[in-house]
Design a protein around this motif. Sequence first.
Motif, PDB file in Angstrom:
ATOM      1  N   THR A  71       9.875  11.082   1.984  1.00  0.00           N
ATOM      2  CA  THR A  71      10.883  10.039   1.798  1.00  0.00           C
ATOM      3  C   THR A  71      10.742   8.872   2.774  1.00  0.00           C
ATOM      4  O   THR A  71      11.571   7.959   2.756  1.00  0.00           O
ATOM      5  N   ALA A  72       9.725   8.887   3.611  1.00  0.00           N
ATOM      6  CA  ALA A  72       9.439   7.744   4.482  1.00  0.00           C
ATOM      7  C   ALA A  72       8.776   6.635   3.673  1.00  0.00           C
ATOM      8  O   ALA A  72       8.262   6.875   2.575  1.00  0.00           O
ATOM      9  N   PRO A  73       8.769   5.403   4.170  1.00  0.00           N
ATOM     10  CA  PRO A  73       8.067   4.332   3.448  1.00  0.00           C
ATOM     11  C   PRO A  73       6.605   4.692   3.199  1.00  0.00           C
ATOM     12  O   PRO A  73       5.922   5.218   4.077  1.00  0.00           O
ATOM     13  N   GLY A  74       6.133   4.411   1.998  1.00  0.00           N
ATOM     14  CA  GLY A  74       4.742   4.686   1.665  1.00  0.00           C
ATOM     15  C   GLY A  74       3.806   3.691   2.325  1.00  0.00           C
ATOM     16  O   GLY A  74       4.137   2.507   2.496  1.00  0.00           O
ATOM     17  N   ALA A  75       2.618   4.131   2.675  1.00  0.00           N
ATOM     18  CA  ALA A  75       1.688   3.295   3.428  1.00  0.00           C
ATOM     19  C   ALA A  75       1.267   2.053   2.649  1.00  0.00           C
ATOM     20  O   ALA A  75       1.103   0.970   3.223  1.00  0.00           O
ATOM     21  N   HIS A  76       1.089   2.170   1.331  1.00  0.00           N
ATOM     22  CA  HIS A  76       0.609   1.026   0.553  1.00  0.00           C
ATOM     23  C   HIS A  76       1.699  -0.031   0.378  1.00  0.00           C
ATOM     24  O   HIS A  76       1.430  -1.232   0.527  1.00  0.00           O
ATOM     25  N   VAL A  77       2.922   0.396   0.087  1.00  0.00           N
ATOM     26  CA  VAL A  77       4.015  -0.562  -0.020  1.00  0.00           C
ATOM     27  C   VAL A  77       4.296  -1.185   1.343  1.00  0.00           C
ATOM     28  O   VAL A  77       4.540  -2.389   1.456  1.00  0.00           O
ATOM     29  N   ASP A  78       4.243  -0.386   2.392  1.00  0.00           N
ATOM     30  CA  ASP A  78       4.439  -0.893   3.748  1.00  0.00           C
ATOM     31  C   ASP A  78       3.450  -2.017   4.055  1.00  0.00           C
ATOM     32  O   ASP A  78       3.822  -3.070   4.577  1.00  0.00           O
TER      33      ASP A  78
END
Length: 206
Positions: A71-78
């Motif tokens: 549920t943490a921010p995803g690396a690609h969207v980040d």
Amino acid sequence: MGFTSAWAITGHTEEGIANLAPRLLAAMQADRNHPEAERRWTEWEEAPLPDHRTWYDTDRRAAVDSFLELTAPGAHVDAMCDGRADPSFYVVDDVWDGQSEDSMFITVHRKEYAVSSLFHALGPTRAGLLPGWCGTFLLTPAQVAESLPRIERALAFAPAERSEAESQDWLDYADGEESVLDGPLRVWRTAAHRGLGLCGVSTHLT
């Protein structure tokens, strides 16, 4: 190491959603397709976590860590949101700028992830009704209207359900700040009423 994260849901015209799609959809899908994503979701779905106040008094630390990674921010969207993936795109300017208060929900926290708290409070059955992947989505106006009944099932509570959900939402809110249990449903209803699409983004700010 400390961090600040944000989760925002913003309303956009159909044209606005079409303009965002080439930048965001591939990143959202890449995070959804992470090799561990389905395993983490299935693990949580099959064995929901207990009261968050007991997490570190049990032998479920591995399950807790897996859920928080899920549920943490995803690396690609980040990477897309902060301009690393595309220097011409920055979420603050290209997605959030110019939003009115009633067409946007945003919650910002230090050392916490809003989606983690919301999903734990909802549990996997209700959370599974939300479109997209763990707080990230890009929906046309038609998709917003179609999904509204599911969102209402996920986020509308009887009094006892509301009390239980509030007890499992561990985020601290400033006076008058909207909680994750309220803001998403408000924005969804507003967008459906106005014929808008929605963009949901979970990201690190620092």
